[in-house]
Design a protein around this motif. Sequence first.
Motif, PDB file in Angstrom:
ATOM      1  N   LEU A   6       7.914   0.943   8.115  1.00  0.00           N
ATOM      2  CA  LEU A   6       9.067   1.812   8.319  1.00  0.00           C
ATOM      3  C   LEU A   6       9.825   1.113   9.454  1.00  0.00           C
ATOM      4  N   TRP A   7      10.932   0.491   9.133  1.00  0.00           N
ATOM      5  CA  TRP A   7      11.580  -0.426  10.090  1.00  0.00           C
ATOM      6  C   TRP A   7      12.918   0.134  10.507  1.00  0.00           C
ATOM      7  N   TRP A   8      12.928   0.807  11.633  1.00  0.00           N
ATOM      8  CA  TRP A   8      14.096   1.559  12.072  1.00  0.00           C
ATOM      9  C   TRP A   8      15.442   0.812  12.013  1.00  0.00           C
ATOM     10  N   PRO A   9      15.547  -0.445  12.489  1.00  0.00           N
ATOM     11  CA  PRO A   9      16.876  -1.062  12.500  1.00  0.00           C
ATOM     12  C   PRO A   9      17.464  -1.266  11.104  1.00  0.00           C
ATOM     13  N   TYR A  10      16.621  -1.480  10.121  1.00  0.00           N
ATOM     14  CA  TYR A  10      17.109  -1.838   8.789  1.00  0.00           C
ATOM     15  C   TYR A  10      16.851  -0.749   7.752  1.00  0.00           C
ATOM     16  N   ILE A  11      16.682   0.458   8.235  1.00  0.00           N
ATOM     17  CA  ILE A  11      16.318   1.516   7.307  1.00  0.00           C
ATOM     18  C   ILE A  11      17.318   1.628   6.158  1.00  0.00           C
ATOM     19  N   ASN A  12      18.582   1.548   6.467  1.00  0.00           N
ATOM     20  CA  ASN A  12      19.568   1.694   5.397  1.00  0.00           C
ATOM     21  C   ASN A  12      19.810   0.401   4.635  1.00  0.00           C
ATOM     22  N   LYS A  13      19.636  -0.711   5.331  1.00  0.00           N
ATOM     23  CA  LYS A  13      19.907  -1.995   4.690  1.00  0.00           C
ATOM     24  C   LYS A  13      18.805  -2.356   3.687  1.00  0.00           C
ATOM     25  N   TYR A  14      17.579  -2.128   4.066  1.00  0.00           N
ATOM     26  CA  TYR A  14      16.461  -2.552   3.215  1.00  0.00           C
ATOM     27  C   TYR A  14      15.580  -1.385   2.733  1.00  0.00           C
ATOM     28  N   GLN A  15      16.081  -0.176   2.915  1.00  0.00           N
ATOM     29  CA  GLN A  15      15.336   1.012   2.470  1.00  0.00           C
ATOM     30  C   GLN A  15      13.927   1.081   3.060  1.00  0.00           C
ATOM     31  N   GLU A  16      13.821   0.696   4.330  1.00  0.00           N
ATOM     32  CA  GLU A  16      12.498   0.738   4.960  1.00  0.00           C
ATOM     33  C   GLU A  16      12.314   2.075   5.680  1.00  0.00           C
ATOM     34  N   GLU A  17      12.483   3.128   4.916  1.00  0.00           N
ATOM     35  CA  GLU A  17      12.502   4.471   5.474  1.00  0.00           C
ATOM     36  C   GLU A  17      11.326   5.291   4.964  1.00  0.00           C
ATOM     37  N   VAL A  18      11.219   6.511   5.456  1.00  0.00           N
ATOM     38  CA  VAL A  18      10.236   7.431   4.892  1.00  0.00           C
ATOM     39  C   VAL A  18      10.717   7.786   3.490  1.00  0.00           C
ATOM     40  N   ASN A  19       9.867   7.550   2.503  1.00  0.00           N
ATOM     41  CA  ASN A  19      10.243   7.797   1.110  1.00  0.00           C
ATOM     42  C   ASN A  19      10.374   9.305   0.879  1.00  0.00           C
TER      43      ASN A  19
ATOM     44  N   ILE B  38       0.808  -1.222   0.000  1.00  0.00           N
ATOM     45  CA  ILE B  38       0.000   0.000   0.000  1.00  0.00           C
ATOM     46  C   ILE B  38       0.844   1.277   0.000  1.00  0.00           C
ATOM     47  N   GLY B  39       2.151   1.127   0.186  1.00  0.00           N
ATOM     48  CA  GLY B  39       3.002   2.324   0.101  1.00  0.00           C
ATOM     49  C   GLY B  39       2.907   3.268   1.277  1.00  0.00           C
ATOM     50  N   TYR B  40       2.220   2.827   2.333  1.00  0.00           N
ATOM     51  CA  TYR B  40       2.269   3.547   3.603  1.00  0.00           C
ATOM     52  C   TYR B  40       2.867   2.591   4.624  1.00  0.00           C
ATOM     53  N   GLY B  41       3.913   3.044   5.285  1.00  0.00           N
ATOM     54  CA  GLY B  41       4.589   2.191   6.258  1.00  0.00           C
ATOM     55  C   GLY B  41       4.267   2.604   7.686  1.00  0.00           C
ATOM     56  N   TYR B  42       4.382   1.628   8.590  1.00  0.00           N
ATOM     57  CA  TYR B  42       4.080   1.797  10.016  1.00  0.00           C
ATOM     58  C   TYR B  42       5.387   1.731  10.782  1.00  0.00           C
ATOM     59  N   ASN B  43       5.541   2.577  11.769  1.00  0.00           N
ATOM     60  CA  ASN B  43       6.721   2.550  12.639  1.00  0.00           C
ATOM     61  C   ASN B  43       6.633   1.286  13.495  1.00  0.00           C
ATOM     62  N   GLY B  44       6.637   0.154  12.804  1.00  0.00           N
ATOM     63  CA  GLY B  44       6.265  -1.121  13.412  1.00  0.00           C
ATOM     64  C   GLY B  44       7.301  -1.710  14.342  1.00  0.00           C
ATOM     65  N   PHE B  45       8.584  -1.454  14.081  1.00  0.00           N
ATOM     66  CA  PHE B  45       9.604  -2.016  14.973  1.00  0.00           C
ATOM     67  C   PHE B  45       9.353  -1.547  16.401  1.00  0.00           C
TER      68      PHE B  45
END
Length: 257
Positions: A195-208, A126-133
């Motif tokens: 939006l997965w804080w630990p892997y933001i850089n590894k898997y691009q799970e960041e705010v687009n 859906i292209g909206y991520g949750y601060n799920g971690f």
Amino acid sequence: MPTSDRHNQHRRHAGFTIVELMVVVSIIALLIAIMFPTMDRAFEASRRVVCCSNLRQIDFGMLGYTEDYGRVFPPHRGVNMNTEPNWPQLVAKYAPGEQLARCPNLKGMQKDFGVEWEWKYDFNNIGYGYNGFFLGHWYHGHGDPDTGNWSEGTYINAKPWEKLSRVKQPAKCISFGDSSPKTSGGVNYGVSLTLWWPYINKYQEEVNGTRHKNAGVVSFVDGHAEVILDPDATINPKADNTDEFIEYWDPQVRLKP
Ligand SMILES: [Zn+2]
């Protein structure tokens, strides 16, 4: 006046010459060129407003969920990811409507971080991520603070069922935001709900940061949403496992020991 002169005069006023036409066409082209950036900016401004409105309503849906479930945030994915609902399904009960789950800039094929993908209302893309971690319970381990076995290889042990009352700065703590699929080395993992804080850089799970030109839209736990200009420089951590910008992610704002 001789007949031939009258005829010529009639012809001169009957329509445009090629030169006149070219002048008109080039003036129109010039006007479009002048107007286009302004119109484009105006349309983008309205799409940002719609995206803010979507995320605010999703936020209220999330808050509605917490009211019914002991002030605990909805899980990111169920304890068993294959049989239990993801957060978009849980929140949709309180904020229904497909359009709420779609950023207006997600039309047709997208390309983010080298992978192509398309928005789907399947609760994964859906292209909206949750601060799920930090906020949402998930199905893999959360680590053990007593043994130092930190969850996900970070210095922070996220709480399995985080509570609304433990959020120190609700107006600063990210809840949801524009996201792109989890990806690594050109592989699309087919999930953009995080939006997965630990892997933001590894898997691009960041705010687009490119969804809205040089900006991404983010909502916060207190129910407000903002357009964040250049999120990589303002809220997305620059490296894994650092505490840079942690105040926007960790509800308890813990710093690296
Ligand atoms: Zn958006």
